[in-house]
Every structure is written in structure tokens, then in C-alpha cells.
Design a protein around this motif. Structure first.
Motif, PDB file in Angstrom:
ATOM      1  N   LEU A  34     -21.301  -0.512 -11.691  1.00  0.00           N
ATOM      2  CA  LEU A  34     -21.162  -0.761 -13.123  1.00  0.00           C
ATOM      3  C   LEU A  34     -19.703  -0.920 -13.531  1.00  0.00           C
ATOM      4  N   GLY A  35     -18.818  -1.102 -12.552  1.00  0.00           N
ATOM      5  CA  GLY A  35     -17.433  -1.431 -12.872  1.00  0.00           C
ATOM      6  C   GLY A  35     -17.329  -2.804 -13.510  1.00  0.00           C
ATOM      7  N   ARG A  36     -16.166  -3.116 -14.038  1.00  0.00           N
ATOM      8  CA  ARG A  36     -16.007  -4.351 -14.793  1.00  0.00           C
ATOM      9  C   ARG A  36     -16.386  -5.588 -13.978  1.00  0.00           C
ATOM     10  N   SER A  37     -16.069  -5.588 -12.690  1.00  0.00           N
ATOM     11  CA  SER A  37     -16.318  -6.776 -11.864  1.00  0.00           C
ATOM     12  C   SER A  37     -17.791  -6.999 -11.580  1.00  0.00           C
ATOM     13  N   TYR A  38     -18.586  -5.920 -11.613  1.00  0.00           N
ATOM     14  CA  TYR A  38     -19.984  -6.026 -11.214  1.00  0.00           C
ATOM     15  C   TYR A  38     -20.965  -5.784 -12.353  1.00  0.00           C
TER      16      TYR A  38
END
Length: 489
Positions: A34-38
Motif C-alpha cells: 500500500l505504499g505510494r508506488s503500489y
């Protein structure tokens, strides 16, 4: 319960640094799913699984009513196996499609077919049209599940794959609780058709989130060291057609218990056996160590569990007089325990004990299936099924997510689609074969004549249900042995 959502080379352990460089854009090492990239991609694909889970739990609740109103109780197993039969072809097609051009096309086509099948079943006026709709839906489901596996293999680094698989399993929790209740209420108040007709439009929002990310980060073929992409293997497509037609003929022969049915049965086996040998890793059916045993275990676990679970609502409705809502709710707790099992296998501290956890999981599955038919005795309370199925789903959470993780670990980047298709073929084929066996035993012992016990109509045949559950418990015990052969010495 979680699909069998779900096929998706000899064992080929790969250097993870090289593989991730080929398949995953550089990302911060500490970032989670759920980080920004994913975030957008994770929310989108997990939401797709969420809706598929809702459909599966809702349809299972509505199925006994649909079969009765369409005068098709004797064809009850076809409504499930028809889905799995066509999904086998969709899985192989999606694996080839994804390796050659990326998973985007397979995913969008699969979603469209899945929705069309729901609409066809929801408007069916006869049981054969209902089964045809389930078959179209299965084709779409086969395309979708393999495409999602390829997306996971291409976009997420290996350290995040157990977490995203656990998220797939967790997405079954709310549908498992809400789905049976909502489907039962809709079935009783509006009719079973609305359970099918109300779902297709809901998938548009998650697709809007996921598709741009897939187009950007997972499109196109994976190339090898010479810059060549994966080729389209027409032989595998022909084998996929053979496996689908063969499975269909075998299912028909198992349900139509006459001497003439020997002919389609033999024809089905003649198509099925060489196709299976050509599509699954060498050594699968002798449980060769490594990837072949991973693929075999997936089929054993999913087939035994789904074949048994398909008959649970029918047993509770016809033998114990439960309403469709209460029969569906008996399986509701399983969504939470399945997610718990999947979460447990994703813990880094438990990684060294993965095989032992999978052995425990298969023993729990066998015990749950063997316990379920005890409710055929009036003295046994019906809540026993809910408790047993909760433990069985805990075991499935440990096993199913782990087979997905191990498969991706053992697959080279340009083989992720093909090997994922093999995993799901094992899953779907086992469902078809074991549903055929269970359906034949059910029909042979008079299962096609059962009616709602509360109406006082035709006498029921409890032995028909016992003949489904007890052999499936034995199959699950075989799976416990296969868990000892998942890694090479």
C-alpha cells in the motif's frame, strides 16, 4: 470460499536480483503493497478479487433455489463443473496471451466474459441455459485469475508477494459474511436471478484503478537474454481445447449413468489424459519434488474442498430444512479463517516452517470435510458444519496462498504465465474431475430426487451426500502427504 479464483519446466529456482530487475521497476526497498508506488494497483486488483469472492459466495447460496426452480437438481454438479471446465481453456489462453503481450488484454477480456456469463445465467429459462452461462463465466474467470497472477509476478518484488497473496485471501472476509446474507435475502425477497444480474456493473470502479497501472508497468512480453519475447505456443492452445472438451465429456458421462455413457466417457478420457500430460510440469502425477508437487497439491486441495463445499448448502437446505440464507451463513466464518491462514503464511518468521504449515492445513481440510456429513443425523446440531468449515478454511488459507508463493519463486520471468496457467489448470481440472466423481455418486444414490425437507415432499437420500464428502476427505489426506515433497532435497 476463495476461489479457486484461482493454473496459472522443471523446477527452476532463479536468482531473485536478476528476476526482479527483469520484471519490477526499481522501487524503495522498504515500501509495502500500500505504499505510494503500489497503492492504486493493489487496491484495484484486490477489489477485483473482492467482487469475484462476493459472486462466488452469493452464487453458492442461490444455487439450490435456482436448480430447484429450473427443475435441474439432478444436474446440480454441472452448474459448478461447467464453470471449471471452460476455465481450463481460459487459463491456458491467458498464460500464453500474458507471456506474449502482457496481462492487460487477457484481464479485460476475462472481465467482459465473466459479466456476460452472469447475465446469461441470470436470465436463463432452463437449466441448460443456466449451465451455459456458468460456462461463459468460467472462461472469463480463467482469463482473469492467470492474468492477475502474472501482474503480481511482474510488478511486485518477491518480498511483497506473500503480502499481496494474503490480501487476495483477506478480500474474501467481508463477502463470506455479507455475501450469503445478502444473497439469501435477495433470493427470498426478489428471486435468485438478481443475485446474478446485480454484480457485473460493480467491477467497473476497480478496473478503472488497476488498468492504467497494469498498462504502464506490466504490459508487453518479457524478453530473454537475446531480446526475444515469449512465443505463442499453438500446441498448448490445442491441448487446452482437448482438456476442456475431455473434461466436459467426462462430466456428462458421470452424470448420465447409462451404458451408452461409456462412449463419451472413453472419448473424454482419450482427450483429457494426453492434454493434461502436455500442459502440466513433467512428474506432476507422480509427485516429483519441487514445482510438479506444488502444482499437484494445488489441485488436490482445491478439488477436494470445492467438490465438498458445493454440496454443503444443498445438504443443509434439503436435509435439515434450512433457508438459503441460513445455509449460506453456515459457511460465512470460513472467509475470516481463510484470510487468517493466508496472513499466517505471509509472516517472514514462519517462512522456514512453510511446508509444515501446509501439512497442518491439509489435515484440517480433511477433518472438516469428514465432519460435515455428520449433520445428516438429526441429533447433530447444524452449527457443527460452520465450526468444521471454519477450521477447513483456515487450512485452505495456509495451503492455497503458499502454493502461489512457491510457484512464483520457482518460475523464471518468461515462464510466469505458463506456470501460473499450469497451477490453475491443476486447480480447475481437479474441481471438474472430483465434482464429476462426487456428482456421479450423488446421482447413483438417488441424490437427484431430493427436495426441500421442510415441504414434506419426496424422501431424501442422506447416503448420497455421505458418498460425496467421505471420499473427498480421503483425497485431502493424500494432499497432506504431497506437502512433504514441495522442495527438492
Amino acid at each position: 470460499m476463495p476461489l479457486t479464483l484461482t493454473g496459472m519446466a522443471a523446477p527452476n529456482p532463479r536468482d531473485t536480483d536478476v528476476a526482479d530487475a527483469l520484471t519490477v521497476p526499481p522501487e524503495p526497498g522498504s515500501e509495502g503493497v500500500l505504499g505510494r508506488s503500489y497503492r492504486a494497483l493493489s487496491v484495484g486488483i484486490v477489489s477485483v478479487v473482492l467482487l469475484i469472492a462476493f459472486e462466488a459466495t452469493a452464487v453458492g447460496t442461490a444455487m439450490p433455489v435456482a436448480a430447484r426452480e429450473l427443475d435441474g437438481v439432478s444436474l446440480y454438479a454441472f452448474a459448478f463443473s461447467g464453470y471449471f471446465t471452460t476455465s481450463l481453456f481460459g487459463m491456458v489462453l491467458a498464460g500464453q496471451w500474458s507471456d506474449r503481450r502482457g496481462p492487460l488484454g487477457a484481464l479485460t477480456t476475462g472481465i467482459a466474459a465473466f459479466g456476460a456469463g452472469l447475465l446469461l445465467s441470470g436470465t436463463a429459462g432452463a437449466m441448460w441455459l443456466f449451465i451455459l452461462g456458468r460456462a461463459v463465466q468460467g472462461l472469463g474467470g480463467g482469463l482473469v485469475i492467470v492474468a492477475l497472477y502474472v501482474v503480481v509476478g511482474r510488478v511486485y518484488p518477491e518480498r511483497l508477494r506473500p503480502a499481496i497473496m494474503a490480501a487476495f485471501a483477506a478480500s474474501w472476509v467481508v463477502p463470506s459474511v455479507v455475501g450469503p446474507l445478502a444473497a439469501g435475502a435477495v433470493t427470498e425477497q426478489l428471486g435468485w436471478r438478481w443475485v446474478f444480474l446485480g454484480i457485473p456493473v460493480l467491477v467497473l470502479l476497480p478496473l478503472a484503478l488497476a488498468l492504467p497501472q497494469i498498462r504502464t508497468r506490466a504490459s508487453g512480453a518479457v524478453t530473454d537474454g537475446d531480446g526475444r519475447g515469449a512465443s505463442f505456443d499453438r500446441r498448448r492452445i490445442r491441448l487446452a481445447l482437448g482438456i476442456s472438451f475431455g473434461a466436459g465429456l467426462l462430466q456428462y458421462a458421470a452424470q448420465d449413468l447409462r451404458w451408452l455413457s461409456v462412449l463419451p466417457g472413453v472419448a473424454g478420457a482419450a482427450l483429457l489424459i494426453p492434454a493434461v500430460l502436455g500442459l502440466l510440469p513433467r512428474g506432476t502425477y507422480r509427485a516429483a519434488r519441487g514445482l510438479p508437487s506444488v502444482v499437484l497439491l494445488r489441485g488436490i486441495a482445491a478439488g477436494a474442498f470445492i467438490a465438498a463445499e458445493s454440496f454443503v448448502p444443498l445438504m443443509l437446505v434439503t436435509q435439515r430444512g434450512l433457508s438459503p440464507t441460513l445455509a449460506g451463513l453456515s459457511l460465512a466464518a470460513g472467509g475470516a479463517t481463510w484470510a487468517l491462514g493466508s496472513w499466517a503464511q505471509s509472516r517472514p518468521r514462519l517462512e522456514p516452517y512453510r511446508e509444515r504449515l501446509m501439512t497442518l492445513g491439509m489435515l484440517l481440510v480433511a477433518a472438516a470435510i469428514a465432519t460435515a456429513p455428520s449433520v445428516l443425523l438429526d441429533a447433530v446440531p447444524v452449527w457443527i458444519v460452520a465450526v468444521a468449515w471454519g477450521f477447513g478454511c483456515l487450512g485452505m488459507g495456509l495451503v492455497i496462498s503458499s502454493t502461489s508463493v512457491l510457484l512464483l519463486h520457482l518460475s523464471a520471468p518468461d515462464q510466469a504465465g505458463t506456470n501460473s496457467a499450469a497451477l490453475q489448470i491443476s486447480d480447475g481440472l481437479s474441481n471438474v474431475v472430483l465434482l464429476a466423481v462426487g456428482g456421479a455418486a450423488f446421482a447413483a444414490l438417488g441424490g437427484g430426487t431430493v427436495t426441500h425437507a421442510a415441504t414434506g415432499a419426496t424422501a431424501s437420500h442422506p447416503a448420497a451426500f455421505a458418498a460425496v464428502f467421505l471420499p473427498m476427505a480421503g483425497v485431502a489426506l493424500v494432499g497432506a502427504w504431497v506437502t512433504t515433497r514441495l522442495r527438492e532435497r
